[in-house]
Write a protein that holds these residues in place. Structure first.
Motif, short mmCIF file in Angstrom:
data_model
loop_
_atom_site.label_atom_id
_atom_site.label_comp_id
_atom_site.label_asym_id
_atom_site.label_seq_id
_atom_site.Cartn_x
_atom_site.Cartn_y
_atom_site.Cartn_z
N GLU A 1 0.84 -1.19 0.00
CA GLU A 1 0.00 0.00 0.00
C GLU A 1 0.88 1.24 0.00
OE1 GLU A 1 -3.32 -0.10 2.90
OE2 GLU A 1 -2.45 -2.01 3.52
N LEU A 2 0.31 2.36 -0.47
CA LEU A 2 1.05 3.61 -0.45
C LEU A 2 1.29 4.06 0.99
CD1 LEU A 2 -0.48 5.94 -3.20
CD2 LEU A 2 1.77 4.89 -3.18
N PRO A 3 2.53 4.43 1.33
CA PRO A 3 2.74 5.04 2.64
C PRO A 3 2.25 6.48 2.63
CG PRO A 3 4.78 5.05 1.39
CD PRO A 3 3.76 4.30 0.56
N GLY A 4 2.21 7.08 3.80
CA GLY A 4 1.77 8.47 3.87
C GLY A 4 2.69 9.40 3.10
N ALA A 5 3.98 9.10 3.12
CA ALA A 5 4.94 9.92 2.37
C ALA A 5 6.28 9.19 2.32
CB ALA A 5 5.12 11.29 3.00
N GLY B 1 0.54 9.25 -7.28
CA GLY B 1 0.04 10.01 -6.14
C GLY B 1 0.91 9.91 -4.91
N LEU B 2 1.99 9.10 -4.96
CA LEU B 2 2.89 8.98 -3.82
C LEU B 2 3.45 10.36 -3.48
CD1 LEU B 2 4.59 7.32 -1.79
CD2 LEU B 2 6.29 7.04 -3.64
N ARG B 3 3.34 10.74 -2.23
CA ARG B 3 3.83 12.04 -1.79
C ARG B 3 5.31 11.92 -1.43
NH1 ARG B 3 0.82 15.79 2.80
NH2 ARG B 3 2.04 17.69 2.44
N VAL B 4 6.13 12.79 -2.02
CA VAL B 4 7.57 12.69 -1.86
C VAL B 4 8.16 14.04 -1.50
CG1 VAL B 4 9.77 12.09 -2.96
CG2 VAL B 4 7.69 10.83 -3.58
N LEU B 5 9.03 14.05 -0.49
CA LEU B 5 9.87 15.21 -0.18
C LEU B 5 11.30 14.79 -0.45
CD1 LEU B 5 10.46 18.04 1.06
CD2 LEU B 5 10.63 16.88 3.27
#
Length: 358
Positions: A266-270, A293-297
């Motif tokens: 599953e997609l992690p939060g970020a 849609g994966l959120r990446v910093l």
């Protein structure tokens, strides 16, 4: 010239042998789902500490140079100061002199309790999760968010604890648990830890051939399995879904964090990538395509002497093309985490905490 560029690559490999494996990412442009920020700032992270420091005292600064490399590292670790970027003994001596005024840190090994309605009090302790030795830092026994951070090559699970302490203060009163795993292997030829073995002669040949981004490191799968299992145990223990997990890492740990995030069911939060580069390109592209849609910093210094800036931007571009939402922070600096990166991480975690509280 071509020869000069190749010689600079050789220098990178030689320096990596004595330092932390990592890379820099550059923001050469923006795309529809990439936010790029360029800053000129001083670096403040990582500032780490071994969870088992050896007591070393220095009475006079002129005695510092007489200490062994092991003693210098122990002195710095005992005071919560990172030495991961120190390549030569002279670097360790200078860092020790600059920080000799700091008192030794004390680390509680037994968790404290938090009563209902009281102020959230940070606590730190050791734990073994899925067979991996970890330092856990939290401000509540019932966290709403878990942040898992992998250290760089040659460091250990205490290296980013100060970052976690800073974040807990910034995020208070949101309940957050930080987990800092130890590298699953002892560092070859060093006193730290590594996630997988690095063959530096092979790295040099790959750099010369322009094939490093395509390379799949032997042992990365074992490291991934260890962290994926750790995440499963951690989420089960906290009763949280994968969307409340942030997977992060620095340098070699950033490569592992990327690999883990792309292989989770599953997609992690970020995903947070601090000085990480593109490797395992074919496999990562395939996995990234299924994680839109994966959120990446992502942060990277334009002057990184260890893993060069274009290798970082290549990772950014691959993730962006696959549909990830990437915030890219480029800074004028080397192989470290800048103040702007720490601020960006605080914003990211705060937004995830707010989502949790809604």
């Amino acid at each position: 010239s071509f020869l000069a560029r190749r010689l600079s690559l050789l220098l990178v490999v030689v320096v990596v042998v004595g330092g932390v494996c990592g890379c820099e990412v550059s923001g050469l442009g923006t795309t529809t789902n990439t936010t790029t920020t360029t800053t000129n700032t001083t670096s403040v992270w990582p500032q780490g500490a071994s969870d088992e420091a050896v007591g070393v005292e220095m009475e006079e600064s002129d005695t510092v140079a007489t200490l062994s490399v092991k003693e210098l590292k122990a002195f710095l670790a005992e005071r919560g100061v990172s030495h991961a970027d120190c390549v030569e003994k002279a670097d360790l001596v200078l860092r020790a002199k600059q920080n000799r005024h700091l008192p030794p840190r004390t680390t509680p090994t037994t968790p404290t309790t938090t009563t209902p309605g009281s102020k959230l009090v940070p606590r730190q302790y050791k734990a073994t999760i899925n067979g991996v030795d970890c330092v856990v830092l939290e401000n509540s026994p019932t966290p709403a968010l878990i942040v898992i951070t992998m250290h760089g090559y040659g460091a250990n699970n205490g290296d980013f604890v100060p970052v976690g302490e800073h974040m807990l203060r910034a995020l208070s009163p949101s309940p957050v648990r930080f987990i800092f795993p130890n590298g699953i292997r002892p560092q070859a030829g060093g006193g730290g830890r590594e996630w997988w073995h690095l063959d530096f002669q092979q790295l040099f040949m790959l750099l010369m051939a322009g094939q490093l981004t395509k390379h799949t490191f032997q042992g990365i799968d074992a490291a991934r399995d260890a962290i994926v299992g750790l995440i499963r145990e951690a989420t089960k223990d906290a009763g949280l879904p994968m969307s409340k997990v942030v997977v992060s890492g620095f340098s070699q740990g950033a490569m592992l964090a990327t690999d883990v995030a792309l292989h989770l069911e599953e997609l992690p939060g970020a995903l947070v990538i601090l000085s990480g580069i593109l490797v395992c390109e074919d496999e990562w592209k395939k996995q990234a395509a299924a994680r839109k849609g994966l959120r990446v910093l992502q942060t990277h210094g334009t002057q990184d002497p260890l893993l060069q800036y274009p290798l970082g931007t290549a990772l950014r571009d691959m993730l962006t093309t696959a549909g990830a939402s990437v915030e890219f922070i480029s800074f004028d600096g080397g192989h470290t985490v800048p103040e702007s990166g720490v601020a960006g991480l605080a914003r990211l975690l705060q937004s995830l905490c707010q989502t949790t509280n809604q």
